[in-house]
Scaffold this motif. Structure first.
Motif, mmCIF file in Angstrom:
data_model
loop_
_atom_site.group_PDB
_atom_site.id
_atom_site.type_symbol
_atom_site.label_atom_id
_atom_site.label_comp_id
_atom_site.label_asym_id
_atom_site.label_seq_id
_atom_site.Cartn_x
_atom_site.Cartn_y
_atom_site.Cartn_z
ATOM 1 N N ALA A 115 0.810 -1.225 0.000
ATOM 2 C CA ALA A 115 0.000 0.000 0.000
ATOM 3 C C ALA A 115 0.843 1.274 0.000
ATOM 4 C CB ALA A 115 -0.924 -0.003 1.215
ATOM 5 N N THR A 116 2.121 1.159 0.311
ATOM 6 C CA THR A 116 2.980 2.342 0.463
ATOM 7 C C THR A 116 2.978 3.273 -0.762
ATOM 8 O OG1 THR A 116 4.367 1.269 2.119
ATOM 9 C CG2 THR A 116 5.338 3.111 0.926
ATOM 10 N N PRO A 117 3.164 2.769 -2.001
ATOM 11 C CA PRO A 117 3.140 3.694 -3.145
ATOM 12 C C PRO A 117 1.809 4.447 -3.270
ATOM 13 C CG PRO A 117 4.083 1.598 -3.807
ATOM 14 C CD PRO A 117 3.524 1.407 -2.426
ATOM 15 N N LEU A 118 0.707 3.776 -2.939
ATOM 16 C CA LEU A 118 -0.599 4.446 -2.991
ATOM 17 C C LEU A 118 -0.665 5.586 -1.989
ATOM 18 C CD1 LEU A 118 -3.463 1.822 -3.450
ATOM 19 C CD2 LEU A 118 -2.958 3.830 -4.839
ATOM 20 N N PHE A 119 -0.134 5.352 -0.783
ATOM 21 C CA PHE A 119 -0.141 6.401 0.238
ATOM 22 C C PHE A 119 0.784 7.556 -0.154
ATOM 23 C CE2 PHE A 119 -1.559 3.641 4.111
ATOM 24 C CZ PHE A 119 -2.695 3.296 3.410
ATOM 25 N N MET A 120 1.893 7.226 -0.839
ATOM 26 C CA MET A 120 2.827 8.263 -1.266
ATOM 27 C C MET A 120 2.212 9.187 -2.325
ATOM 28 S SD MET A 120 5.612 7.706 0.487
ATOM 29 C CE MET A 120 7.039 8.386 -0.328
ATOM 30 N N VAL A 121 1.179 8.703 -3.000
ATOM 31 C CA VAL A 121 0.474 9.537 -3.970
ATOM 32 C C VAL A 121 -0.088 10.786 -3.294
ATOM 33 C CG1 VAL A 121 -1.602 9.608 -5.456
ATOM 34 C CG2 VAL A 121 -0.055 7.644 -5.548
ATOM 35 N N GLY A 122 -0.264 10.724 -1.967
ATOM 36 C CA GLY A 122 -0.770 11.870 -1.215
ATOM 37 C C GLY A 122 0.019 13.143 -1.469
ATOM 38 N N PHE A 123 1.307 13.020 -1.772
ATOM 39 C CA PHE A 123 2.115 14.212 -2.050
ATOM 40 C C PHE A 123 1.592 14.983 -3.258
ATOM 41 C CE2 PHE A 123 5.560 11.958 0.384
ATOM 42 C CZ PHE A 123 5.687 12.918 1.386
ATOM 43 N N ALA A 124 0.920 14.268 -4.175
ATOM 44 C CA ALA A 124 0.374 14.924 -5.367
ATOM 45 C C ALA A 124 -0.726 15.918 -5.003
ATOM 46 C CB ALA A 124 -0.171 13.881 -6.342
ATOM 47 N N ALA A 125 -1.342 15.730 -3.838
ATOM 48 C CA ALA A 125 -2.414 16.647 -3.416
ATOM 49 C C ALA A 125 -1.895 18.053 -3.131
ATOM 50 C CB ALA A 125 -3.119 16.093 -2.178
ATOM 51 N N LEU A 126 -0.579 18.206 -3.034
ATOM 52 C CA LEU A 126 -0.018 19.543 -2.846
ATOM 53 C C LEU A 126 -0.121 20.378 -4.128
ATOM 54 C CD1 LEU A 126 3.101 18.629 -0.693
ATOM 55 C CD2 LEU A 126 0.950 19.653 0.085
ATOM 56 N N TYR A 127 -0.428 19.703 -5.231
ATOM 57 C CA TYR A 127 -0.789 20.404 -6.475
ATOM 58 C C TYR A 127 -2.211 19.938 -6.815
ATOM 59 C CZ TYR A 127 -0.608 22.006 -11.328
ATOM 60 O OH TYR A 127 -0.876 22.639 -12.526
ATOM 61 N N PRO A 128 -3.210 20.508 -6.129
ATOM 62 C CA PRO A 128 -4.569 19.955 -6.163
ATOM 63 C C PRO A 128 -5.359 20.240 -7.442
ATOM 64 C CG PRO A 128 -4.514 21.902 -4.777
ATOM 65 C CD PRO A 128 -3.122 21.678 -5.256
ATOM 66 N N VAL A 129 -4.869 19.674 -8.527
ATOM 67 C CA VAL A 129 -5.572 19.726 -9.804
ATOM 68 C C VAL A 129 -6.006 18.293 -10.100
ATOM 69 C CG1 VAL A 129 -5.359 20.256 -12.258
ATOM 70 C CG2 VAL A 129 -4.179 21.680 -10.564
#
Length: 200
Positions: A115-129
Motif C-alpha cells: 500500500a505504500t506507493p498508494l499512500f505516497m500519492v498523497g504528495f500529489a495533493a499539494l498540487y490539487p488539480v
C-alpha cells in the motif's frame, strides 16, 4: 528504522522483499509503518482542501472549511489504516487455499508495503488539480499492484505461478474493500456528515 525499506521497494523491489522476508520485523514495526505513511495523504489532503483549494476543471477553486477539512482528513487517516489491516486479514484468510501459512505479521507486512506507493500519492495533493492527482494516483496504483505480484511469492513462500493467482485474488479483495469504503462515505454524506464548503 521505521521506513528503512521505503527506498529499496522503489530501487530494487525483489531484493527488498527478500530482505523483508529475512528480517520479519515485529507486528508493531509494520503497524508503525502504516501509522506514519498514512499521515501523508491525510495531511496533504487537509492542507490542499482548506488552504489551496481544488481545481476540477472550469470554475472557481473548491475549498472546505478548516473544521470540515480536518474531520475528513481524520476520517481518511483511520479509513486507510483500517483498509490495510482488513487487507492483511484477507491475505491471511486466503492463504490456506494456496498452501501458504503466513502469520498475521507476514500478511500485514505484505499489505503495508504494497500500500505504500498508494499512500505516497498523497504528495500529489499539494498540487490539487484533479487530472494531475488522478494521473499520479494511477501510477501509484500500478506500482502497488506490481509490488504485490513481486512480493507475494517471496513473503508467502509459494511458487510464482500460485503467487500470481494469489496476488490477483488479493487485488480483487482490495477493490471490494475500496468499494465498501466508498459506499460507507456515501452513506455518511447522505446522513449529513459531509464536507462543508467555504463561501466563494
Amino acid at each position: 528504522m521505521i521506513l528503512n525499506h521505503l527506498w529499496g521497494l522503489y530501487a530494487h523491489p525483489k531484493e527488498e522483499w527478500q530482505d523483508i522476508e529475512k528480517r520479519h520485523e515485529s507486528l508493531s514495526h509494520s503497524l508503525t509503518h502504516i501509522l506514519i505513511i498514512a499521515l501523508i495523504p491525510s495531511l496533504t489532503s487537509y492542507y490542499s482542501a482548506a488552504h489551496l483549494g481544488w481545481s476540477i476543471g472550469v470554475g472557481d477553486l473548491i475549498k472546505l472549511t478548516h473544521e470540515s477539512a480536518m474531520m475528513m482528513s481524520i476520517a481518511m487517516y483511520f479509513a486507510l489504516i483500517a483498509g490495510v489491516v482488513a487487507l492483511a486479514y484477507l491475505i491471511q484468510w486466503m492463504a490456506t487455499t494456496f498452501d501458504a501459512k503466513p502469520t498475521f505479521t507476514q500478511s500485514l507486512e505484505l499489505a503495508a508495503y504494497t500500500a505504500t506507493p498508494l499512500f505516497m500519492v498523497g504528495f500529489a495533493a499539494l498540487y490539487p488539480v484533479l487530472w494531475f492527482v488522478m494521473l499520479v494516483g494511477l501510477a501509484g496504483l500500478t506500482y502497488s499492484v506490481y509490488l504485490l505480484y513481486s512480493g507475494t511469492p517471496i513473503i508467502m513462500h509459494i511458487p510464482e505461478e500460485k503467487g500470481f493467482i494469489y496476488a490477483s485474488s488479493v487485488v480483487t479483495c482490495g477493490l471490494v474493500l475500496l468499494v465498501v469504503i466508498m459506499a460507507a462515505s456515501v452513506i455518511l454524506w447522505s446522513m449529513g456528515i459531509g464536507p462543508q464548503y467555504m463561501a466563494g
